[in-house]
Write an enzyme that holds these catalytic residues in place. Sequence first.
Site, mmCIF file in Angstrom:
data_model
loop_
_atom_site.group_PDB
_atom_site.id
_atom_site.type_symbol
_atom_site.label_atom_id
_atom_site.label_comp_id
_atom_site.label_asym_id
_atom_site.label_seq_id
_atom_site.Cartn_x
_atom_site.Cartn_y
_atom_site.Cartn_z
ATOM 1 N N SER A 30 -7.446 12.023 22.698
ATOM 2 C CA SER A 30 -6.409 11.937 21.656
ATOM 3 C C SER A 30 -5.001 11.821 22.237
ATOM 4 O O SER A 30 -4.021 11.761 21.500
ATOM 5 C CB SER A 30 -6.468 13.172 20.747
ATOM 6 O OG SER A 30 -6.254 14.349 21.500
ATOM 7 N N HIS A 163 7.944 0.367 -22.231
ATOM 8 C CA HIS A 163 6.931 -0.713 -22.211
ATOM 9 C C HIS A 163 7.508 -2.016 -21.648
ATOM 10 O O HIS A 163 7.042 -3.096 -21.994
ATOM 11 C CB HIS A 163 6.367 -0.976 -23.617
ATOM 12 C CG HIS A 163 5.968 0.266 -24.364
ATOM 13 N ND1 HIS A 163 4.691 0.757 -24.361
ATOM 14 C CD2 HIS A 163 6.706 1.141 -25.095
ATOM 15 C CE1 HIS A 163 4.641 1.870 -25.090
ATOM 16 N NE2 HIS A 163 5.857 2.128 -25.537
ATOM 17 N N SER A 284 12.511 -18.420 2.501
ATOM 18 C CA SER A 284 11.177 -18.996 2.530
ATOM 19 C C SER A 284 11.135 -20.094 3.570
ATOM 20 O O SER A 284 12.112 -20.819 3.757
ATOM 21 C CB SER A 284 10.839 -19.568 1.151
ATOM 22 O OG SER A 284 9.808 -20.536 1.268
ATOM 23 N N LYS A 290 15.084 -20.363 -1.748
ATOM 24 C CA LYS A 290 14.628 -18.996 -2.001
ATOM 25 C C LYS A 290 15.435 -17.924 -1.279
ATOM 26 O O LYS A 290 15.860 -18.092 -0.154
ATOM 27 C CB LYS A 290 13.151 -18.829 -1.572
ATOM 28 C CG LYS A 290 12.154 -19.569 -2.412
ATOM 29 C CD LYS A 290 12.013 -19.040 -3.834
ATOM 30 C CE LYS A 290 11.410 -17.665 -3.895
ATOM 31 N NZ LYS A 290 9.980 -17.672 -3.680
ATOM 32 N N ASN A 292 14.513 -13.949 -1.059
ATOM 33 C CA ASN A 292 13.465 -13.040 -1.524
ATOM 34 C C ASN A 292 13.800 -11.569 -1.255
ATOM 35 O O ASN A 292 14.359 -11.245 -0.214
ATOM 36 C CB ASN A 292 12.145 -13.375 -0.816
ATOM 37 C CG ASN A 292 11.644 -14.765 -1.167
ATOM 38 O OD1 ASN A 292 11.856 -15.235 -2.284
ATOM 39 N ND2 ASN A 292 11.001 -15.421 -0.214
ATOM 40 N N GLU A 297 9.919 -5.122 -1.690
ATOM 41 C CA GLU A 297 8.497 -5.482 -1.775
ATOM 42 C C GLU A 297 7.694 -4.750 -0.705
ATOM 43 O O GLU A 297 6.600 -4.230 -0.961
ATOM 44 C CB GLU A 297 8.314 -6.989 -1.590
ATOM 45 C CG GLU A 297 8.845 -7.815 -2.737
ATOM 46 C CD GLU A 297 8.720 -9.307 -2.427
ATOM 47 O OE1 GLU A 297 7.762 -9.909 -2.898
ATOM 48 O OE2 GLU A 297 9.584 -9.837 -1.700
ATOM 49 N N TYR A 324 -12.344 26.299 13.579
ATOM 50 C CA TYR A 324 -11.935 25.019 14.161
ATOM 51 C C TYR A 324 -13.137 24.098 14.332
ATOM 52 O O TYR A 324 -14.209 24.523 14.752
ATOM 53 C CB TYR A 324 -11.255 25.223 15.532
ATOM 54 C CG TYR A 324 -10.839 23.897 16.133
ATOM 55 C CD1 TYR A 324 -9.625 23.318 15.785
ATOM 56 C CD2 TYR A 324 -11.689 23.189 16.983
ATOM 57 C CE1 TYR A 324 -9.253 22.073 16.278
ATOM 58 C CE2 TYR A 324 -11.326 21.939 17.479
ATOM 59 C CZ TYR A 324 -10.108 21.387 17.119
ATOM 60 O OH TYR A 324 -9.755 20.162 17.605
ATOM 61 N N GLN A 329 -8.930 17.059 14.849
ATOM 62 C CA GLN A 329 -8.122 16.174 15.671
ATOM 63 C C GLN A 329 -7.678 14.931 14.882
ATOM 64 O O GLN A 329 -6.700 14.286 15.232
ATOM 65 C CB GLN A 329 -8.940 15.774 16.900
ATOM 66 C CG GLN A 329 -8.241 14.879 17.875
ATOM 67 C CD GLN A 329 -8.978 14.834 19.214
ATOM 68 O OE1 GLN A 329 -9.081 15.852 19.897
ATOM 69 N NE2 GLN A 329 -9.506 13.686 19.562
ATOM 70 N N LYS A 332 -3.821 14.242 12.918
ATOM 71 C CA LYS A 332 -2.488 13.874 13.406
ATOM 72 C C LYS A 332 -2.050 12.453 13.077
ATOM 73 O O LYS A 332 -0.897 12.228 12.693
ATOM 74 C CB LYS A 332 -2.414 14.109 14.915
ATOM 75 C CG LYS A 332 -2.273 15.591 15.260
ATOM 76 C CD LYS A 332 -2.344 15.866 16.711
ATOM 77 C CE LYS A 332 -3.590 16.549 17.201
ATOM 78 N NZ LYS A 332 -4.479 17.216 16.268
HETATM 79 N N1 ARG Z 1 -7.055 17.747 20.694
HETATM 80 C C1 ARG Z 1 -7.509 18.813 19.877
HETATM 81 C C2 ARG Z 1 -7.048 18.623 18.437
HETATM 82 O O1 ARG Z 1 -6.178 17.850 18.242
HETATM 83 C C3 ARG Z 1 -6.967 20.117 20.365
HETATM 84 C C4 ARG Z 1 -7.856 21.279 20.125
HETATM 85 C C5 ARG Z 1 -9.152 21.121 20.833
HETATM 86 N N2 ARG Z 1 -9.920 22.309 20.804
HETATM 87 C C6 ARG Z 1 -11.163 22.325 21.233
HETATM 88 N N3 ARG Z 1 -11.786 23.449 21.192
HETATM 89 N N4 ARG Z 1 -11.763 21.262 21.663
HETATM 90 O O2 ARG Z 1 -7.533 19.233 17.507
#
Ligand code: ARG
Length: 467
Positions: A30, A163, A284, A290, A292, A297, A324, A329, A332
């Site tokens: 990640s 309306h 355009s 045009k 626009n 939009e 957890y 993950q 995010k």
């Molecule tokens: N990269 C993980 C997340 O965003 C961090 C936490 C990972 N924890 C674990 N026990 N693998 O959630």
Amino acid sequence: MAQDKADSGKMWGGRFREGTARAVEEFTCSVHFDSRLYRQDIRGSRAHARMLARQGLISEADRDAILNGLDEIEAEIDAGRFEFKRELEDIHMNIEKALSDRIGAAGARLHTARSRNDQVALDLRLYLRDECDRFDRLLKGLQTALVRLARANLGLVMPGYTHLQRAQPVLVSHHLLAYYEKFGRDRERIADCRKRTNVMPLGSAAMAGTGLPIDRESVARELGFAAVSRNSMDSVSDRDFAAEFLFCCALVQTHLSRLSEELVLWASEEFGFVDIADAFCTGSSIMPQKKNPDIPEIVRGKSGRVYGNLVSLLTTLKGLPLTYNRDLQEDKEPVFDSVDTVSACLAITTDLLANLKFNRERLEAAVRGGGFMTATDLADYLVTRGVPFRKAHEITGQVVARCLDRGIGLAEIGLEELKGFAPEIGEDVFERLSIEGSVASRTSFGGTGNVRVEEMLKLAEKELGIG
Ligand code: ARG
């Protein structure tokens, strides 16, 4: 079976006999998106290290080595010189490994009484708390642009619609201040979301708390949190604050999209109510004539992804057992995308409004061009002459029908003819049937009457500190 194995060197490598398959490393990684949290991660680690030293869990020398190491790492990341390693999964392990490489054993002590589970919850809360503050400033900037526009066009009348049919004449400023209210509620909602975000999860550790003698209160104080979370299992599994933030974003985007839709309509030849500055339009590639309204939009079009981000997180959360789970993950990217998308939409819409011109002639023509927008005023007039409203409504309907037959507007019908419909009608009816008279008369609190709108405008300017 030969598998492509990556190097070992994982922070959690102890119980493993074999390395991770490369494909698994790629799949679980990640760091390409959560590296965005590096400042928050380092900030949290600083506070954690200081607390560990205060509690005698690490030495002061170790603490100082950690703090120095973190400073160096932060400076490297700031300068774009830090090498993020995908095999180290995420931002937390990238920073921790870099620290240990740099300062040895002291670095390996930082993770005492901490898990990535409470660490990532902390980082996201720190991040969103700042974003709540930035969004408040952006929304305030947009409100300021609306109020300036309302001030500059005070007195200008436009058709108000229901309306999308002409309904009653209103002040342009009244219409603009309607959005001031909507974005004001958005600010309140974000301030409220900030309260629930501003709770400190660190010290929940993996999920059950820790037996080591930590001091969560002092960490919360150092990081500016209003409270410490009360249940370790909740703390590492909770993403309500992020879902709330995404809802706030979705509603802000809804308001932006409605405003954008009006701008698109108003800028059309059919309405012609506004002129969007050249710098905020595009042309355009085939039709030379045009111009626009691409900005509104695109703002309107961005609503899809912003709503999608909310649904995405809610769906990620809905089936998760405590506590957890790695699914989290996935929280995010929707958050980052909504932050980027909505803040960009807020900023560009603010600029666009600062460069918007209302077209007086076209508004005048629209307001005078029939549609019987003052019919309610005739009915209200009859009410003041003792006619029950339902009866007044019916009489007015008959008058409108007569005008339609004769191809004239309400104000053009003669007094004698009007008296034929209701003898209660007197000469003074005509000031109520004029567009200006109609607008000015709507002095109920919150109405479009000039005096009311001026009051509201002053109030808004005071609230924004620009009056
Ligand atoms: N990269 C993980 C997340 O965003 C961090 C936490 C990972 N924890 C674990 N026990 N693998 O959630």
